[in-house]
Structures are given as structure tokens and as C-alpha cells.
Design a protein around this motif. Sequence first.
Motif, PDB file in Angstrom:
ATOM      1  N   ASP A  45     -21.135 -63.341 -18.660  1.00  0.00           N
ATOM      2  CA  ASP A  45     -20.444 -62.123 -19.206  1.00  0.00           C
ATOM      3  C   ASP A  45     -20.295 -61.171 -18.112  1.00  0.00           C
ATOM      4  OD1 ASP A  45     -20.039 -63.421 -21.679  1.00  0.00           O
ATOM      5  OD2 ASP A  45     -21.670 -62.642 -22.643  1.00  0.00           O
ATOM      6  N   ALA A  46     -19.340 -60.406 -18.216  1.00  0.00           N
ATOM      7  CA  ALA A  46     -19.148 -59.394 -17.063  1.00  0.00           C
ATOM      8  C   ALA A  46     -20.220 -58.289 -17.088  1.00  0.00           C
ATOM      9  CB  ALA A  46     -17.720 -58.782 -17.341  1.00  0.00           C
ATOM     10  N   LYS A  47     -20.596 -57.774 -18.520  1.00  0.00           N
ATOM     11  CA  LYS A  47     -21.653 -56.643 -18.609  1.00  0.00           C
ATOM     12  C   LYS A  47     -23.105 -57.236 -18.833  1.00  0.00           C
ATOM     13  CE  LYS A  47     -18.235 -53.560 -20.685  1.00  0.00           C
ATOM     14  NZ  LYS A  47     -18.185 -52.833 -19.591  1.00  0.00           N
ATOM     15  N   ALA A  48     -23.132 -58.488 -18.369  1.00  0.00           N
ATOM     16  CA  ALA A  48     -24.689 -58.828 -18.537  1.00  0.00           C
ATOM     17  C   ALA A  48     -25.515 -58.201 -17.343  1.00  0.00           C
ATOM     18  CB  ALA A  48     -24.613 -60.568 -18.286  1.00  0.00           C
ATOM     19  N   PHE A  49     -26.811 -58.253 -17.676  1.00  0.00           N
ATOM     20  CA  PHE A  49     -27.741 -57.417 -16.838  1.00  0.00           C
ATOM     21  C   PHE A  49     -28.002 -58.441 -15.648  1.00  0.00           C
ATOM     22  CE2 PHE A  49     -28.139 -54.574 -20.277  1.00  0.00           C
ATOM     23  CZ  PHE A  49     -28.739 -53.387 -19.674  1.00  0.00           C
ATOM     24  N   ARG A  50     -27.810 -57.893 -14.437  1.00  0.00           N
ATOM     25  CA  ARG A  50     -28.151 -58.773 -13.188  1.00  0.00           C
ATOM     26  C   ARG A  50     -29.085 -57.962 -12.195  1.00  0.00           C
ATOM     27  NH1 ARG A  50     -23.117 -59.453 -14.782  1.00  0.00           N
ATOM     28  NH2 ARG A  50     -22.351 -61.373 -15.599  1.00  0.00           N
ATOM     29  N   PHE A  51     -29.574 -58.702 -11.222  1.00  0.00           N
ATOM     30  CA  PHE A  51     -30.265 -57.927 -10.226  1.00  0.00           C
ATOM     31  C   PHE A  51     -30.134 -58.932  -8.929  1.00  0.00           C
ATOM     32  CE2 PHE A  51     -33.670 -60.595 -10.915  1.00  0.00           C
ATOM     33  CZ  PHE A  51     -34.401 -61.038  -9.931  1.00  0.00           C
ATOM     34  N   ALA A  52     -30.402 -58.208  -7.779  1.00  0.00           N
ATOM     35  CA  ALA A  52     -30.480 -58.972  -6.657  1.00  0.00           C
ATOM     36  C   ALA A  52     -31.457 -58.041  -5.581  1.00  0.00           C
ATOM     37  CB  ALA A  52     -28.981 -58.889  -5.644  1.00  0.00           C
ATOM     38  N   LEU A  53     -32.167 -59.169  -4.543  1.00  0.00           N
ATOM     39  CA  LEU A  53     -32.701 -58.562  -3.704  1.00  0.00           C
ATOM     40  C   LEU A  53     -31.987 -58.354  -2.415  1.00  0.00           C
ATOM     41  CD1 LEU A  53     -35.799 -58.333  -2.278  1.00  0.00           C
ATOM     42  CD2 LEU A  53     -35.504 -60.899  -1.843  1.00  0.00           C
ATOM     43  N   VAL A  54     -32.356 -57.178  -1.945  1.00  0.00           N
ATOM     44  CA  VAL A  54     -31.677 -56.594  -0.748  1.00  0.00           C
ATOM     45  C   VAL A  54     -32.593 -56.871   0.523  1.00  0.00           C
ATOM     46  CG1 VAL A  54     -30.326 -54.862   0.518  1.00  0.00           C
ATOM     47  CG2 VAL A  54     -30.112 -55.385  -1.875  1.00  0.00           C
ATOM     48  N   MET A  55     -32.187 -57.670   1.437  1.00  0.00           N
ATOM     49  CA  MET A  55     -33.040 -57.652   2.951  1.00  0.00           C
ATOM     50  C   MET A  55     -32.120 -57.467   4.055  1.00  0.00           C
ATOM     51  SD  MET A  55     -35.242 -61.107   1.839  1.00  0.00           S
ATOM     52  CE  MET A  55     -36.799 -60.676   2.737  1.00  0.00           C
ATOM     53  N   GLY A  56     -32.786 -56.526   4.942  1.00  0.00           N
ATOM     54  CA  GLY A  56     -31.773 -56.301   6.153  1.00  0.00           C
ATOM     55  C   GLY A  56     -31.625 -54.825   6.011  1.00  0.00           C
ATOM     56  N   ASP A  57     -31.597 -54.432   4.907  1.00  0.00           N
ATOM     57  CA  ASP A  57     -31.348 -52.825   4.731  1.00  0.00           C
ATOM     58  C   ASP A  57     -32.780 -51.940   4.700  1.00  0.00           C
ATOM     59  OD1 ASP A  57     -30.025 -50.286   4.678  1.00  0.00           O
ATOM     60  OD2 ASP A  57     -29.491 -50.551   2.526  1.00  0.00           O
ATOM     61  N   SER A  58     -33.228 -51.764   5.894  1.00  0.00           N
ATOM     62  CA  SER A  58     -34.618 -51.243   6.051  1.00  0.00           C
ATOM     63  C   SER A  58     -35.705 -52.249   5.222  1.00  0.00           C
ATOM     64  CB  SER A  58     -34.770 -49.931   5.383  1.00  0.00           C
ATOM     65  OG  SER A  58     -34.654 -49.983   3.981  1.00  0.00           O
ATOM     66  N   LYS A  59     -36.556 -51.824   4.382  1.00  0.00           N
ATOM     67  CA  LYS A  59     -37.395 -52.695   3.900  1.00  0.00           C
ATOM     68  C   LYS A  59     -36.837 -53.372   2.418  1.00  0.00           C
ATOM     69  CE  LYS A  59     -41.647 -50.262   4.915  1.00  0.00           C
ATOM     70  NZ  LYS A  59     -42.950 -49.372   4.155  1.00  0.00           N
ATOM     71  N   PRO A  60     -37.313 -54.667   2.146  1.00  0.00           N
ATOM     72  CA  PRO A  60     -36.602 -55.372   1.282  1.00  0.00           C
ATOM     73  C   PRO A  60     -36.819 -54.507   0.081  1.00  0.00           C
ATOM     74  CG  PRO A  60     -38.098 -56.663   2.472  1.00  0.00           C
ATOM     75  CD  PRO A  60     -38.277 -55.356   2.857  1.00  0.00           C
ATOM     76  N   TYR A  61     -35.742 -54.388  -1.139  1.00  0.00           N
ATOM     77  CA  TYR A  61     -35.812 -53.831  -2.248  1.00  0.00           C
ATOM     78  C   TYR A  61     -34.785 -54.360  -3.319  1.00  0.00           C
ATOM     79  CZ  TYR A  61     -31.364 -51.447  -0.583  1.00  0.00           C
ATOM     80  OH  TYR A  61     -30.128 -51.332  -0.179  1.00  0.00           O
ATOM     81  N   PHE A  62     -34.941 -54.365  -4.509  1.00  0.00           N
ATOM     82  CA  PHE A  62     -33.998 -54.839  -5.449  1.00  0.00           C
ATOM     83  C   PHE A  62     -33.179 -53.678  -6.052  1.00  0.00           C
ATOM     84  CE2 PHE A  62     -38.146 -57.073  -5.698  1.00  0.00           C
ATOM     85  CZ  PHE A  62     -37.801 -58.397  -5.772  1.00  0.00           C
ATOM     86  N   ILE A  63     -31.815 -54.367  -6.555  1.00  0.00           N
ATOM     87  CA  ILE A  63     -30.728 -53.543  -6.833  1.00  0.00           C
ATOM     88  C   ILE A  63     -30.049 -53.979  -8.223  1.00  0.00           C
ATOM     89  CG2 ILE A  63     -29.195 -54.455  -5.484  1.00  0.00           C
ATOM     90  CD1 ILE A  63     -27.850 -51.739  -4.959  1.00  0.00           C
ATOM     91  N   GLN A  64     -30.052 -53.076  -8.935  1.00  0.00           N
ATOM     92  CA  GLN A  64     -29.306 -53.535 -10.153  1.00  0.00           C
ATOM     93  C   GLN A  64     -27.957 -53.930  -9.798  1.00  0.00           C
ATOM     94  OE1 GLN A  64     -29.125 -50.627 -13.551  1.00  0.00           O
ATOM     95  NE2 GLN A  64     -28.221 -52.408 -14.930  1.00  0.00           N
ATOM     96  N   LEU A  65     -27.189 -54.676 -10.147  1.00  0.00           N
ATOM     97  CA  LEU A  65     -25.721 -55.253 -10.132  1.00  0.00           C
ATOM     98  C   LEU A  65     -24.772 -54.417 -10.974  1.00  0.00           C
ATOM     99  CD1 LEU A  65     -25.989 -58.856  -8.789  1.00  0.00           C
ATOM    100  CD2 LEU A  65     -25.971 -56.725  -7.328  1.00  0.00           C
ATOM    101  N   PRO A  66     -23.676 -53.981 -10.717  1.00  0.00           N
ATOM    102  CA  PRO A  66     -22.658 -53.557 -11.284  1.00  0.00           C
ATOM    103  C   PRO A  66     -22.078 -54.598 -12.100  1.00  0.00           C
ATOM    104  CG  PRO A  66     -21.677 -53.393  -9.295  1.00  0.00           C
ATOM    105  CD  PRO A  66     -23.207 -53.989  -9.050  1.00  0.00           C
ATOM    106  N   ASP A  67     -21.415 -54.201 -13.191  1.00  0.00           N
ATOM    107  CA  ASP A  67     -20.635 -55.164 -14.181  1.00  0.00           C
ATOM    108  C   ASP A  67     -19.378 -56.015 -13.459  1.00  0.00           C
ATOM    109  OD1 ASP A  67     -21.825 -54.238 -16.135  1.00  0.00           O
ATOM    110  OD2 ASP A  67     -20.264 -52.977 -16.980  1.00  0.00           O
ATOM    111  N   PHE A  68     -19.360 -57.074 -13.640  1.00  0.00           N
ATOM    112  CA  PHE A  68     -17.971 -57.974 -12.904  1.00  0.00           C
ATOM    113  C   PHE A  68     -16.922 -57.068 -12.993  1.00  0.00           C
ATOM    114  CE2 PHE A  68     -19.981 -62.278 -13.731  1.00  0.00           C
ATOM    115  CZ  PHE A  68     -21.070 -62.052 -12.844  1.00  0.00           C
ATOM    116  N   GLY A  69     -15.838 -57.029 -11.834  1.00  0.00           N
ATOM    117  CA  GLY A  69     -14.732 -56.213 -11.980  1.00  0.00           C
ATOM    118  C   GLY A  69     -14.839 -54.515 -12.045  1.00  0.00           C
ATOM    119  N   GLN A  70     -15.988 -54.063 -12.004  1.00  0.00           N
ATOM    120  CA  GLN A  70     -15.919 -52.764 -12.046  1.00  0.00           C
ATOM    121  C   GLN A  70     -15.384 -52.001 -10.782  1.00  0.00           C
ATOM    122  OE1 GLN A  70     -20.185 -51.323 -12.870  1.00  0.00           O
ATOM    123  NE2 GLN A  70     -19.644 -49.365 -12.039  1.00  0.00           N
TER     124      GLN A  70
END
Length: 716
Positions: A652-677
Motif C-alpha cells: 500500500d502507498a501509505k504503508a510504514f517503511r524505512f531504509a538504512l542510509v549508508m555513505g552519508d556520514s555515519k549509517p542512519y535509518f530514515i522513514q520513507l515517504p508514501d509512494f507517489g508523494q
Amino acid sequence: MKTQFKSGSNFVTIASGLISLGAILSMMKSPEQKPLCLNIFFSSISIAATSTLLNNHYKGIVEDQINETVKITSETVTKLELQNKKTNEKILSVIQESDKRYIALKNVESDNVKNNQIINDYLLVIETLRKELSSEKHLRQIAYEREDNRYLTQVSELKNVFYNSLTEQVAEVINRLNKAVIVNLEKVKMPLANKPLNEFKTRIQETYDKCLVFLDEIKELSSDDILLVLDINNDIYKELTILEIKWRGLLNIDTKLALLVLDEKLKQYESEYIPIDKAKTAIGRQSDSQRQELEKLAMSINGHGTDINELKSQVQDLLAEIESKNLVINKMKRPYTWSLATRPDLAKGNLIIGYFERLGIILDRAETDYDYWQSTLYFHIDRNQRIIVPSELEPEIERLKVVLDISELKFSWDTDKGLMKAYLKLGQKPAKPLIDDDIDKIWKNNKKFQSIVKNWERVRVTGGSQAGKSPTAENLAVCILLGRFEQIKSAELYNPQDNSQKNYWTVPTVGFNHADSIEGIQKLCDIVNQKTNDRSQFKITIFDEIDSTLNSADKGEQGLIGKNILTIIKQASHQNLGAIFIGQSANVKNYPGTDRSDWESAINVHIGANAHHAITNSNESNDEKTRLKLQADKLIEYCQEKNNELGLLKTDAKAFRFALVMGDSKPYFIQLPDFGQFTYGMVENAVKCPACNSTNVVSNGKGRKKCKDCKKDFPG
């Protein structure tokens, strides 16, 4: 109160009386003085009476004043007495309280003495405990060192097991195939048949040299990279398998020899008995009377030539079919694994299958029972030549726990399903429920998504099937373009799945298949190398399904594609160009010719469960890997709970999701926006802030806009 005025009043009365008496006596002695004496007499009487009256009058006034004064004074005294009584009571109370406090102070002093004694006793206990803890810490340090040494010993043993086993296997295969080639060379005394055997002998040496390089890599592996031993194992197995397949292609030597002999004879027959050119030349020299007969002969010869060519073609087809059948047979002999193993348990299941395949045991994947924190994997064992029991697998559990990076692994037999099963404990489920405030301390909220990613240029997005890779990549691309305030910007997409029902891209598509993607990578690399881009214009190129694109190319071409990708991720920003590569695997080994250090030049976004793979393959310390994995576990659980609570599927477009970001300083997690936002139309129709040219603008009501960067409010 009675007031007396006796002194003054009596004096006046007596004086008046004396004067009156003198007047009477005077009148008696001197009658001629009678009027005067009467006057004096009556005057004295008047004075006496007046004095008495005045005395009584003033006496009353004075008594009234005195009474009033006494009354007031009495009331005041009464009040003072009451106040004095209260004061005395307070003083008494204070004295009593003081006595109590004095007693309490004495008690406190006594308690202080006791407490000081207790404190001293505690200090002695603490000192004793400190010494004991110091000793225990020392013992624990020794234990940790022993445990660490045990782990390193296990790792070393595991490396040695793989190294020795693979060395023996390589030696066994190479020696066996060399002997087989020599036997067949002695058996077949024909150059045409010996040529492929000699070529295969060279191929054996090349494979052996490659395997030696792989074996040397095992020796150099550190404890942190021990999981790579399985990759090396697969690489060696792949090389040996290819060699076995090639040899099987040379088997059935009698049949193939007969075909080769037939092919050789056909060529000889064609050259000796079908001199078509000579026949045609001879026909030209013949007289008209003979020409017609010779032309018929030439047509007959050509017909025979065509038949022979067809026979040659059939021979070659038979040889190719034998080769392809051998490939199919070899593939069928290998265990069945879980394809697209994007879940952690499936990936670990494939490792288990590969591990036991090396030991000669076939475990074919069957089904799973998975809830993220634990998983039960089921395997078929029917293709083994004997019955496999759990006790045969249990001796390998400790090594597998190290390889799989899990705390618990059990093998057992499921009598209901008739399958071997493996229980894997993948993580420790949190004891307390997760709340939003706790999660916001782990990830960066998606409200900050645009401001976080707007300066990114080269990005790799990975995620399993249906993880939302493509919608996330489009959100990224649009935010990156919107961040280029004063530049002309554009985007282009290479999408081999353009005709898919899951295609929701709004970015313009310029490539529609894998061949287009390969050509697009080459084109972008050429622009970077030749420095031909107009640097006043920013363009971002998106390559979807990059894993499939690489797999669609042959092995030689894969190396060139990997080299081009490496050029793009290291140098594209110098030409004001951006690129996004989208694939399933978090392992950079899928990009030939690149390693982890190369991809540090790009931002790596690993969605959902792919975060675990990325953490495992990263250069972070073991403590940091453990911390990041625990955070990833919490986020996965939180997203699952929120989606279940809201009745949302992960697609679903509005489902809760997250991603790990690496390479932008230290690794961190980010909540992803809705599909099509964020869609490409936002770039084409972007409203800019008149103050700072930012496109990070939102509606502010009543036909006005507000810049989220500089906070300016303006009509729009």
C-alpha cells in the motif's frame, strides 16, 4: 469611680464660712454696718454655694472621663492579657517544640554516630566489593579474551575446514579430469578429436589457477569477513562445475568421435568429389552440343552438395544438443534453493543448503514458517541415496551458527509432513511495546525527507520484492531535482519492466529493455569521460532492475558494464550529472569490478530487511553492527505493527517503511515517504520562493504559499 476634690472645696467653704461669720459679728457690733455685713454675708454664702456646685459639676465630668478611660484601659488590658496568654502559650509551645527538637537533635546525633558507623561499614564492604569486582572484571576480561580466542579459533578452524576441503576437492577434480583427458588422448589417435581434448586440458590448468587464487583469498580473510568464505566456496564450486560440464560435453567420445569422423569425411567428400567450380568451368568450355548434358550433371552435383551441408548442420546440432543436455542434467543434480531470497531466513536457508551440498548431502527447499524473530525451514531429502537423519546434521550446528550469525539452530524431523526442518532464532523480540517517541529516536522522520536527500547525486537503492524500490527511487529523484533551485533540470528512466502492471513511474522513460539499459550506461559513461555535459543543466538518470540487466549480459560484457558503472559513481558529479541504480541485492559483489570502498562514493539506501544484509557486509565494527541490527529489528517490528493496526499491506502507498542510509556520514535509518508523494510533475510545475528560489514550498491558505526553507509567506 469616685473622684474627691476635698482640699480646694473645703478651703473655699471654710473661707466663705469665716467671712460670713465675720459679717454677722460685724453687724452685731455695728448695726450701722448692717447692709455691708449682709452683702458680705450673702456674697460669702454665694461663693460657698457656687464652689460647692462647681465642685460637684467638675467632679461629675472628671468621673465620667476617668470611667471612660478606665473602661478603655480595662479593655486594652484585657486584650493584652489575652495576647499575653496566647504569647505565653506560643512560648510554651516553642519551648516544648524546642525541647522536642533538642531531643530529636540528640537522637539525630546519636543516629549520625550510628550512620557514620554504618557508612564506614558500607565503605569497607564497597571497598571489598570493588576489589572483588576488579578481580571479577579481570576474570571476565580473561573469559572474554578466552571467548574471543575461542571465536577466533572457531573462525580459524572454519577457514581451515573450508580451505582443506576445497583444496582436496579442487585437487580431486583437477587430477581426475587430467587423467581422463590423458586416457582419451591415448585412446583417440585423430587430430580432429584431439583438438578439443587439448583445448580442455588448457582449460583445466586455467581453472586450477583461478581456484588457487580463491584458496589464497580464504587464507587472507579476517574474522569480520568470515561470511565471505561461502561466496568463495560458491565461486570455486562454480568454476569446478563449469569445468565438469565442459568435460561432460566431451563425454560419449565414441558417439562424438563418429560424428566428428562423419563431419571430416563430409568435408573430404565435398572437397574431392564435388568440385563445383571446376564443373562450372568445364561446362563453360564445352560445345553447345555437350552443354545441356553437363548442366544436368552440375545440378545433380549441387543437389548432393546441399544434402551434405544439411547433414553437416544436423551433426553440429546433435553436438550442441548433447552439450545443452549435459548442462540441464548438471543443474538438476544440484539442490533446489529459494530463488529471490530477500528475507533473512530464506538467505540463511540457502546458505544451509550450500553448506551441506559441500558435504554431499542434498537438502531441497520446501516451505517456511516465518515471523521475523524466528523461522522454521523445511527441506526435502528424497534425492539422497540414503535416508538423512537429524543426528547427521547436528555436528555442523556450531559452525553453521557462526556462518549464519544466529544464536540458536536446531534440526529435527517433521513426521506429519515427512520433511527435515531447521529452527532458526533470528533475533530477540523486544519485551516492551514500541512507542512513537522511542522510534523517532531511532529513525529520521519522513517530514525531513526532502531536506535530507536534496543534495544527493549518486544513489544505490536496494530492497526485496515488493519492498518499494521504484517508488522510493522516484521520490528521491524528484526531491533531488527540486533541490536544484536555479538550474535547468531533468530526469530520464531506463526501465526494463516498462510494460509491467506494477509500473507507476512518472519520470520520462527512454529505455524499455535490458539492451537499452546497457546502452544507456555506456552512453552516460561516455559523457562523463568526454566531459561533454552542459554543466549549467543537471540531469539525473535512473536505471531500474540493474541486477537483471547485469545477469542478461554474458560474463565478458558484465565486466565492461561494471567498469562503466564504477566510472559513473566516482566521476558523474564532476559533470553535474546524477544517477540512481535500483536492484534487489545489497551485496556490491553483484556489480563486477567494484567493491565496498567504491560504493562509498555514492549514497546507499537499503529498504527494510535488506538493511540486515547491508550491515553484515559493511566495514562497521562488530559492536556497531550489533547496535544497527537491533535498531533495524525494532523498526521492522514497529512498521509491521503499525501496518497491521491500520489494515495496510506492505504494498500500500501509505504503508510504514524505512531504509538504512549508508555513505552519508555515519549509517542512519530514515522513514520513507508514501509512494507517489513526490512526482515528476512537481518538477515541471514547481513554484519557487521569490526570496531564496527554493522549491520547498507548501500551501499556506487563502491563496498564499510559504517557503519551508526561509519561512517567507507570499501569494501564489
